[in-house]
Design an enzyme around this catalytic site. Sequence first.
Site, PDB file in Angstrom:
ATOM      1  N   LYS A  25      40.693  24.852 -23.147  1.00  0.00           N
ATOM      2  CA  LYS A  25      39.942  23.564 -23.290  1.00  0.00           C
ATOM      3  C   LYS A  25      40.164  23.068 -25.050  1.00  0.00           C
ATOM      4  CE  LYS A  25      35.420  23.402 -23.300  1.00  0.00           C
ATOM      5  NZ  LYS A  25      34.790  22.501 -24.742  1.00  0.00           N
ATOM      6  N   ASN A  26      39.548  24.119 -25.886  1.00  0.00           N
ATOM      7  CA  ASN A  26      39.226  23.507 -27.078  1.00  0.00           C
ATOM      8  C   ASN A  26      40.656  23.499 -27.870  1.00  0.00           C
ATOM      9  OD1 ASN A  26      36.630  23.594 -26.502  1.00  0.00           O
ATOM     10  ND2 ASN A  26      36.076  25.658 -27.551  1.00  0.00           N
ATOM     11  N   ARG A 129      23.659  19.361 -33.652  1.00  0.00           N
ATOM     12  CA  ARG A 129      25.267  19.327 -33.705  1.00  0.00           C
ATOM     13  C   ARG A 129      25.723  17.906 -34.540  1.00  0.00           C
ATOM     14  NH1 ARG A 129      28.552  21.061 -28.453  1.00  0.00           N
ATOM     15  NH2 ARG A 129      29.866  21.753 -29.779  1.00  0.00           N
ATOM     16  N   ASP A 313      30.856  30.797 -28.084  1.00  0.00           N
ATOM     17  CA  ASP A 313      30.849  30.492 -26.722  1.00  0.00           C
ATOM     18  C   ASP A 313      30.788  31.642 -25.741  1.00  0.00           C
ATOM     19  OD1 ASP A 313      30.982  27.838 -27.552  1.00  0.00           O
ATOM     20  OD2 ASP A 313      33.255  27.495 -27.470  1.00  0.00           O
ATOM     21  N   ARG A 405      33.268  20.928 -16.604  1.00  0.00           N
ATOM     22  CA  ARG A 405      33.566  20.657 -18.020  1.00  0.00           C
ATOM     23  C   ARG A 405      34.821  21.702 -18.539  1.00  0.00           C
ATOM     24  NH1 ARG A 405      29.708  20.727 -22.339  1.00  0.00           N
ATOM     25  NH2 ARG A 405      31.548  20.499 -23.347  1.00  0.00           N
TER      26      ARG A 405
END
Length: 424
Positions: A25-26, A129, A313, A405
């Site tokens: 994903k990242n 953030r 994460d 997600r």
Amino acid sequence: MKTLDRYVVAGGNRLQGKVAISGAKNAALPILAAALLTSDESLIHNTPVIRDVGVMLEILRRLGAQVEELPEGETGRGLRIVPGALASGEVGADFTREMRSSIFLMGPLLARLGKIRISYPGGCAIGPRPIDFHLRGLEQLGAKIEERFGFIEASVPGRLKGTEVYLDFPSVGATENLMMAAVLADGVTVIRNAAREPEIVDLQNFLNRMGAKVRGAGMDVIRVQGTEALGRVEHTVIPDRIEAGTFLAAAAITKGDVTAAGVIPEHLDAICAKLREMGCITEDGEDWVRVIGPERLKATDLKTLPYPGFPTDMQPQMMALMSVAEGTSIVTETIFENRFKVAEELRRLGGNVKTEGRTAVVQGVPQLSGARVECPALREGMALVLAGLAAEGTTTIDQIVHIDRGYQNLDQKLGGLGATITRG
Ligand code: UD1
């Protein structure tokens, strides 16, 4: 209409077998944004079929890019993206609220169009953030930035100008944003105290295949020699180390034996080291990692750090493991201010977790018991799935839209390993 926004997990099954890991994903998200740096075609293989990628594709379509999806086997899909001239440089609040990562559209859009208007990204369940490093870096590259009516408006007359940028903290997103802005800038940009995550190396490879000149990703100084235009590119996204780590953690918590296939084992070093400290056996080969869980996990201490340190994460998932380990574990979260939201939900399952600021103390219990819980966020939701797999009885996890997600076909992948998990 039946809502499919919860998982029901039956605890007690020992997970066993092999699971194919999807694209990261990242890595996929910044690479999709980087596709906007050319008018030409980008062919991107192994992108995960997850909600965040869906949102990013919708943003690209709204900006005027052509997006074609090509099915590509069980771990992901290929995408063909042709931005052409781009119809717009505006990203609205519906998207930035949904996905904070939309902020790294700023770099590529500024570089390509000379202007961008993007809705200010909202707060988030894991802390405030801020985006100050992104904005300051882009200003140093020559952008004029104004914030009004909830939007950030940035513009640059002509091209951005190469410069030296020092990041106060090795922010992953800011490093990526600035790399993408710098590839079309006039002159050389040096990013110091850059983040070193493998996803940044993947972005560098993608950019260089488009014709960019980026060096140093994976180290803390990145040098970008700007070029005037970039072209067609074909690239395969790296495997998702966090998805892999999560399945390995599932082996650990269920006394299981799971092989994560199609991974880069080195990316999982910090996670495997922690799992061994907790009593697991680990093995690896060229593109796989196997974890065998012990009869009872042992407590350990954990501190999250930028790569190659232990990834934030994976912190919530490890907290689930610690909650059934023998002894007391201490977790220190150094990346995000407020990433212990899962503690309260773990307590509902019988866990004994106390938090104070950036520290959590987890006193392991012999057995969790199933209950109804709610996902506070993506990785936190996965921690609850892991806890549910080990708990006695049934655990119902609400709000799994967060899990969607970032995890492709989670119920099928876990089911393939012997878990009893249903959606609905
Ligand atoms: C990325 C990852 C996310 C991961 C995180 C840390 C993506 C899409 N997301 O998020 O999954 O948890 O890295 O590994 O890749 N900060 C500032 N000012 C800024 C930018 C960041 O103060 O302008 C702070 C943040 O609040 C946070 C820390 O820096 O405390 C690290 O954030 P950062 O590395 O930027 O995370 P993201 O890129 O948002």
